[in-house]
Design a protein around this motif. Sequence first.
Motif, short mmCIF file in Angstrom:
data_model
loop_
_atom_site.label_atom_id
_atom_site.label_comp_id
_atom_site.label_asym_id
_atom_site.label_seq_id
_atom_site.Cartn_x
_atom_site.Cartn_y
_atom_site.Cartn_z
N GLU A 1 4.02 54.28 29.14
CA GLU A 1 4.46 52.88 29.25
C GLU A 1 3.64 52.00 28.32
OE1 GLU A 1 5.23 49.79 32.98
OE2 GLU A 1 3.90 51.51 33.23
N ILE A 2 2.33 52.22 28.29
CA ILE A 2 1.46 51.43 27.42
C ILE A 2 1.80 51.66 25.95
CG2 ILE A 2 -0.94 51.25 26.61
CD1 ILE A 2 -1.81 51.53 29.52
N LYS A 3 2.04 52.91 25.58
CA LYS A 3 2.35 53.21 24.17
C LYS A 3 3.72 52.66 23.77
CE LYS A 3 0.87 57.21 22.52
NZ LYS A 3 0.58 58.66 22.36
N ALA B 1 -8.65 44.11 21.20
CA ALA B 1 -8.04 44.35 22.50
C ALA B 1 -7.36 43.12 23.09
CB ALA B 1 -9.09 44.87 23.48
N ALA B 2 -7.84 41.91 22.75
CA ALA B 2 -7.35 40.69 23.40
C ALA B 2 -5.83 40.52 23.30
CB ALA B 2 -8.08 39.47 22.84
N THR C 1 -7.40 54.95 25.09
CA THR C 1 -8.73 55.56 24.99
C THR C 1 -9.80 54.59 25.46
OG1 THR C 1 -8.01 56.94 23.13
CG2 THR C 1 -10.39 56.63 23.43
N LEU C 2 -9.66 53.33 25.06
CA LEU C 2 -10.65 52.31 25.40
C LEU C 2 -10.71 52.08 26.91
CD1 LEU C 2 -12.55 50.33 23.80
CD2 LEU C 2 -10.76 48.60 24.12
N TYR C 3 -9.55 52.00 27.55
CA TYR C 3 -9.47 51.67 28.98
C TYR C 3 -9.24 52.89 29.87
CZ TYR C 3 -9.76 46.69 28.05
OH TYR C 3 -10.21 45.44 27.67
N GLY D 1 3.01 50.21 20.97
CA GLY D 1 3.19 51.05 19.79
C GLY D 1 2.28 52.26 19.84
N GLU D 2 2.61 53.25 19.03
CA GLU D 2 1.90 54.53 19.08
C GLU D 2 0.41 54.38 18.77
OE1 GLU D 2 1.34 58.53 19.72
OE2 GLU D 2 3.22 57.42 20.02
N VAL D 3 0.09 53.71 17.67
CA VAL D 3 -1.31 53.63 17.23
C VAL D 3 -2.14 52.75 18.16
CG1 VAL D 3 -2.87 52.88 15.39
CG2 VAL D 3 -0.74 54.10 14.82
N GLU D 4 -1.68 51.53 18.38
CA GLU D 4 -2.44 50.61 19.24
C GLU D 4 -2.44 51.08 20.69
OE1 GLU D 4 -3.99 47.15 17.55
OE2 GLU D 4 -4.22 49.28 17.11
N GLY D 5 -1.34 51.67 21.12
CA GLY D 5 -1.27 52.17 22.48
C GLY D 5 -2.25 53.30 22.73
N GLU D 6 -2.39 54.19 21.77
CA GLU D 6 -3.36 55.29 21.89
C GLU D 6 -4.79 54.74 21.89
OE1 GLU D 6 -4.70 58.89 22.67
OE2 GLU D 6 -2.54 58.53 22.39
N TRP D 7 -5.06 53.80 20.99
CA TRP D 7 -6.41 53.21 20.93
C TRP D 7 -6.75 52.49 22.23
CZ3 TRP D 7 -8.12 48.08 21.13
CH2 TRP D 7 -9.47 47.89 20.80
#
Length: 278
Positions: free
Chosen positions: A147-149, A199-200, A162-164, A153-159
């Motif tokens: 859902e997040i990805k 992240a904001a 990982t962060l959260y 999007g693929e790149v920002e969703g993966e990052w």
Amino acid sequence: LKHFDMENGGFGSAPKFPQASILEFLMTRLDREENSQVTKMLDTQLTKMAMGGIFDHLGGGFARYSTDAEWQVTHFEKMLYDQGQLLSLYARAYSQRPNPLYRKTADHLADYCLRVLQDKATKAFYSAEDADSEGVEGKFYVWRKSEIKEILGEVEGEWFSTLYRVSHEGNWSDPIHDTAGLNILWLKSPLSSEEATRAAPLREKLLEIREKRIRPLLDDKILCGWNALMISGFSRASLAFSNPEYLKTAEAAAEFFYRSFKEKGRLTRRFKDGEWKE
């Protein structure tokens, strides 16, 4: 010290509550004289709670308690008395030691209270938001990685995942409902300035989507005692952060109760559906 968890913060084992009155006592101890052990206790707990799942990283505010020792898995109910006391705590801690995480946490908490818990007519504050929505605990708050990805999007969703600490397997389990793959957002360590900047806008996107979900039940009683804690919190935050808007918020809520005092000659315990009641 005997009961404090020096690794994760908090007193004793799970479940863990913030226990704000004890932390206030420790801060008063520091006001009298420096003590490295007390400083470490406070910084450990305030930092771990701010990073943990007990804190709503999208919408702000603290849940009532953590079901585990590391503040990750929370009971999702949000109580006004916790928000008031913890706003005071983080503001007071910032006054003692200007840690940017303390201020960011306090501001995010205050924003939640103003956006969700403040009654727009009286300027006082409601009592709580429930843990459940649609009959399922935490449904409003948790996420699947897919859902997040899809949203980010693929790149920002993966990052972001990982962060959260978001995984396909999930980190949240409910013995009653199928919660496989669902995640509570939490951080392993405080964000760097670069991570916070990146992240904001991603959190804003997720919050915008989350706001379309069915919210937990709002307990719209306005309680005098719990509002007093919130008024104290905004007053202290106004001083700590030199924020006049926080002072106006505190004054507006206090004025509502003062009007009742003038009319009745005493403070009345609660207000609901347009009526003061004992």
